[in-house]
Design a protein around this motif. Structure first.
Motif, PDB file in Angstrom:
ATOM      1  N   ARG A 103     -16.348  15.704  12.193  1.00  0.00           N
ATOM      2  CA  ARG A 103     -16.279  16.749  11.055  1.00  0.00           C
ATOM      3  C   ARG A 103     -15.822  17.485  10.008  1.00  0.00           C
ATOM      4  N   ALA A 104     -15.138  16.284   9.529  1.00  0.00           N
ATOM      5  CA  ALA A 104     -14.729  16.695   7.832  1.00  0.00           C
ATOM      6  C   ALA A 104     -15.816  15.648   7.138  1.00  0.00           C
ATOM      7  N   MET A 105     -16.923  14.285   7.440  1.00  0.00           N
ATOM      8  CA  MET A 105     -17.457  14.434   6.197  1.00  0.00           C
ATOM      9  C   MET A 105     -16.562  13.465   5.965  1.00  0.00           C
ATOM     10  N   GLN A 106     -15.174  13.220   5.946  1.00  0.00           N
ATOM     11  CA  GLN A 106     -14.533  12.187   4.855  1.00  0.00           C
ATOM     12  C   GLN A 106     -14.792  11.215   4.482  1.00  0.00           C
ATOM     13  N   ASP A 107     -14.417  10.852   3.460  1.00  0.00           N
ATOM     14  CA  ASP A 107     -15.210   9.243   2.087  1.00  0.00           C
ATOM     15  C   ASP A 107     -14.836   8.315   3.054  1.00  0.00           C
ATOM     16  N   VAL A 108     -14.815   7.407   1.790  1.00  0.00           N
ATOM     17  CA  VAL A 108     -14.578   5.815   1.984  1.00  0.00           C
ATOM     18  C   VAL A 108     -13.115   6.230   2.077  1.00  0.00           C
ATOM     19  N   LEU A 109     -11.705   6.963   1.618  1.00  0.00           N
ATOM     20  CA  LEU A 109     -10.090   6.367   1.865  1.00  0.00           C
ATOM     21  C   LEU A 109      -9.850   6.810   2.836  1.00  0.00           C
ATOM     22  N   ASP A 110     -10.314   7.819   3.690  1.00  0.00           N
ATOM     23  CA  ASP A 110      -9.763   8.328   5.348  1.00  0.00           C
ATOM     24  C   ASP A 110     -10.696   7.793   5.665  1.00  0.00           C
ATOM     25  N   ASP A 111     -11.685   6.374   5.426  1.00  0.00           N
ATOM     26  CA  ASP A 111     -12.320   5.370   6.825  1.00  0.00           C
ATOM     27  C   ASP A 111     -10.678   4.564   6.527  1.00  0.00           C
ATOM     28  N   ASP A 112     -10.308   4.355   5.030  1.00  0.00           N
ATOM     29  CA  ASP A 112      -9.069   3.518   5.781  1.00  0.00           C
ATOM     30  C   ASP A 112      -8.211   4.103   6.216  1.00  0.00           C
ATOM     31  N   LEU A 113      -7.698   5.531   5.543  1.00  0.00           N
ATOM     32  CA  LEU A 113      -6.496   5.470   7.071  1.00  0.00           C
ATOM     33  C   LEU A 113      -7.507   5.720   8.632  1.00  0.00           C
ATOM     34  N   ILE A 114      -7.897   6.110   8.836  1.00  0.00           N
ATOM     35  CA  ILE A 114      -8.580   5.620  10.499  1.00  0.00           C
ATOM     36  C   ILE A 114      -8.099   4.050  10.541  1.00  0.00           C
ATOM     37  N   GLU A 115      -8.361   3.348   9.750  1.00  0.00           N
ATOM     38  CA  GLU A 115      -8.014   2.181  10.130  1.00  0.00           C
ATOM     39  C   GLU A 115      -5.903   1.685  10.253  1.00  0.00           C
ATOM     40  N   GLU A 116      -5.129   2.597   9.568  1.00  0.00           N
ATOM     41  CA  GLU A 116      -3.803   2.301   9.445  1.00  0.00           C
ATOM     42  C   GLU A 116      -3.702   3.505  10.289  1.00  0.00           C
ATOM     43  N   THR A 117      -4.680   4.364  11.266  1.00  0.00           N
ATOM     44  CA  THR A 117      -3.851   5.047  12.591  1.00  0.00           C
ATOM     45  C   THR A 117      -3.672   4.167  13.716  1.00  0.00           C
ATOM     46  N   ARG A 118      -2.363   4.381  14.286  1.00  0.00           N
ATOM     47  CA  ARG A 118      -1.707   3.185  15.120  1.00  0.00           C
ATOM     48  C   ARG A 118      -1.236   4.611  16.150  1.00  0.00           C
ATOM     49  N   ILE A 119      -1.833   3.791  17.448  1.00  0.00           N
ATOM     50  CA  ILE A 119      -1.016   5.136  18.576  1.00  0.00           C
ATOM     51  C   ILE A 119      -0.737   3.722  19.598  1.00  0.00           C
ATOM     52  N   TYR A 120       0.995   3.752  19.695  1.00  0.00           N
ATOM     53  CA  TYR A 120       1.042   3.082  20.735  1.00  0.00           C
ATOM     54  C   TYR A 120       1.956   3.814  21.808  1.00  0.00           C
ATOM     55  N   VAL A 121       1.066   2.341  23.170  1.00  0.00           N
ATOM     56  CA  VAL A 121       1.162   3.448  24.627  1.00  0.00           C
ATOM     57  C   VAL A 121       1.953   2.303  25.044  1.00  0.00           C
ATOM     58  N   CYS A 122       3.496   2.965  25.570  1.00  0.00           N
ATOM     59  CA  CYS A 122       4.014   2.293  25.739  1.00  0.00           C
ATOM     60  C   CYS A 122       4.567   2.555  27.276  1.00  0.00           C
ATOM     61  N   ASP A 123       4.895   1.414  28.100  1.00  0.00           N
ATOM     62  CA  ASP A 123       4.922   1.823  29.349  1.00  0.00           C
ATOM     63  C   ASP A 123       5.614   0.677  29.778  1.00  0.00           C
ATOM     64  N   ILE A 124       6.531   0.953  31.176  1.00  0.00           N
ATOM     65  CA  ILE A 124       7.802  -0.029  31.437  1.00  0.00           C
ATOM     66  C   ILE A 124       6.925  -0.477  32.648  1.00  0.00           C
ATOM     67  N   ASN A 125       5.919  -0.602  32.968  1.00  0.00           N
ATOM     68  CA  ASN A 125       5.218  -0.732  34.092  1.00  0.00           C
ATOM     69  C   ASN A 125       3.697  -1.836  34.323  1.00  0.00           C
ATOM     70  N   PRO A 126       4.264  -2.620  34.156  1.00  0.00           N
ATOM     71  CA  PRO A 126       2.654  -4.024  33.443  1.00  0.00           C
ATOM     72  C   PRO A 126       1.549  -4.216  34.286  1.00  0.00           C
ATOM     73  N   ASN A 127       1.088  -2.966  35.232  1.00  0.00           N
ATOM     74  CA  ASN A 127       0.684  -2.438  36.259  1.00  0.00           C
ATOM     75  C   ASN A 127      -0.765  -2.207  35.922  1.00  0.00           C
ATOM     76  N   MET A 128       0.061  -0.721  35.050  1.00  0.00           N
ATOM     77  CA  MET A 128      -0.367   0.436  34.745  1.00  0.00           C
ATOM     78  C   MET A 128      -0.635   0.355  33.260  1.00  0.00           C
ATOM     79  N   LEU A 129      -0.331  -0.683  32.471  1.00  0.00           N
ATOM     80  CA  LEU A 129      -0.446  -1.303  31.246  1.00  0.00           C
ATOM     81  C   LEU A 129      -2.292  -2.274  31.463  1.00  0.00           C
ATOM     82  N   GLY A 130      -2.107  -2.533  32.745  1.00  0.00           N
ATOM     83  CA  GLY A 130      -3.539  -3.159  32.698  1.00  0.00           C
ATOM     84  C   GLY A 130      -4.840  -2.225  33.189  1.00  0.00           C
ATOM     85  N   VAL A 131      -3.602  -1.704  33.494  1.00  0.00           N
ATOM     86  CA  VAL A 131      -5.515  -0.563  34.036  1.00  0.00           C
ATOM     87  C   VAL A 131      -5.743   0.797  32.777  1.00  0.00           C
ATOM     88  N   GLY A 132      -5.222   0.334  31.574  1.00  0.00           N
ATOM     89  CA  GLY A 132      -4.932   1.309  30.574  1.00  0.00           C
ATOM     90  C   GLY A 132      -6.401   0.364  29.837  1.00  0.00           C
TER      91      GLY A 132
END
Length: 292
Positions: free
Chosen positions: A114-143
């Protein structure tokens, strides 16, 4: 009709809630709840693990059936409150199937487009980390399987972690945001989960919890009780062949603290600006707090 519903609801409550409250002298030391049963703390995590191992493969289908698809809108609302941004470090706890994490990632990518951001923000996208934490390996397998189906199989921003919400492996002050959806009522010690959330969040980081909650509107509450105790376990048995797991899930909602009490627990953990929003009359609530 309303009289009939109230009568059925009262009958269900007598049948199902009679074991919900019992004298303290009858409880084991260090006892906790598993639905309406009181069990030893060391047993609860094993029993909850068995539930989610059983339901993992049908988890999203059953969410659709039980909520008539509304859980999708509730999760959208949760993510809109988070206000994700490129480059953020986010922790989604009890998020094994990826439903919330995918929404956060898609939201971040949409912000960039939406913001038509530049290469610097492409780098920010690369730095994004979303950690999906779950105690159950079966649920993680589905994910992980769902991530591949959505084209996120090689997505570096998604990190899948098997871990315990009560003892996270992440460093202090390392996360910009923390979400937990339909998970906190299943833990043994809610206070430990809140303390860990506070620990890993950076100053200014936001805690958000989406959870099934308590309905106070009288007739609506009666209808909700009939639906919860009569329909949901029956649908669970029909679709998955497992009635007991869905009976537990219904009962666990009734044992979860009411909205005001849970908000106080969040504040007691150190969070400020604690608030909550009821959705569908309190069937679900979104609680939030900020670490300062």
């Amino acid at each position: 009709m309303a009289t009939l519903v109230r009568s059925v609801a009262r009958s269900l409550r007598r049948k199902n809630l009679s074991s919900m409250y019992c004298p303290a002298s009858t409880l084991q030391s260090h006892a906790t709840s598993f639905g309406f049963k009181d069990v030893a703390e060391e047993e609860k995590s094993k029993m909850v693990g068995n539930v989610f191992t059983s339901v993992a493969s049908n988890y999203d289908l059953m969410n659709d059936l039980m909520s008539c698809g509304l859980h999708r809108l509730w999760k959208d609302r949760l993510v809109s409150k988070l206000n994700p941004f490129p480059g953020m470090k986010h922790l989604d706890v009890a998020g094994g199937t990826g439903d919330v994490a995918f929404r956060i990632l898609e939201n971040i990518k949409n912000v960039k487009r939406r913001a038509m951001q530049d290469v610097l923000d492409d780098d920010l996208i690369e730095e994004t980390r979303i950690y999906v934490c779950d105690i159950n390996p079966n649920m993680l397998g589905v994910g992980k399987k769902r991530a591949e189906e959505r084209g996120f199989g090689l997505e570096k921003s998604l990190v899948w972690v098997e871990g315990d919400a009560e003892a996270l492996s992440f460093e202090d002050n390392s996360m910009d945001g923390y979400t937990i959806a339909f998970g906190i009522r299943n833990v043994t010690h809610i206070e430990k989960v809140l303390a860990e959330a506070y620990r890993v969040l950076k100053r200014g980081g936001r805690f958000l919890c989406l959870e099934l909650s308590h309905v106070d509107i009288p007739v609506y509450k009666d209808l909700y009780d009939v639906y919860s105790f009569s329909v949901i376990p029956a649908v669970g048995e029909l679709v998955t062949g497992d009635r007991e797991s869905y009976q537990y899930l219904v009962e666990s909602v009734r044992r979860f603290p009411p909205q005001e009490q849970f908000a106080k627990m969040i504040a007691d953990a150190g969070f400020q600006k604690v608030e909550y929003e009821n959705l569908v009359g309190g069937v679900v609530a979104i609680h939030s707090g900020v670490k300062f």
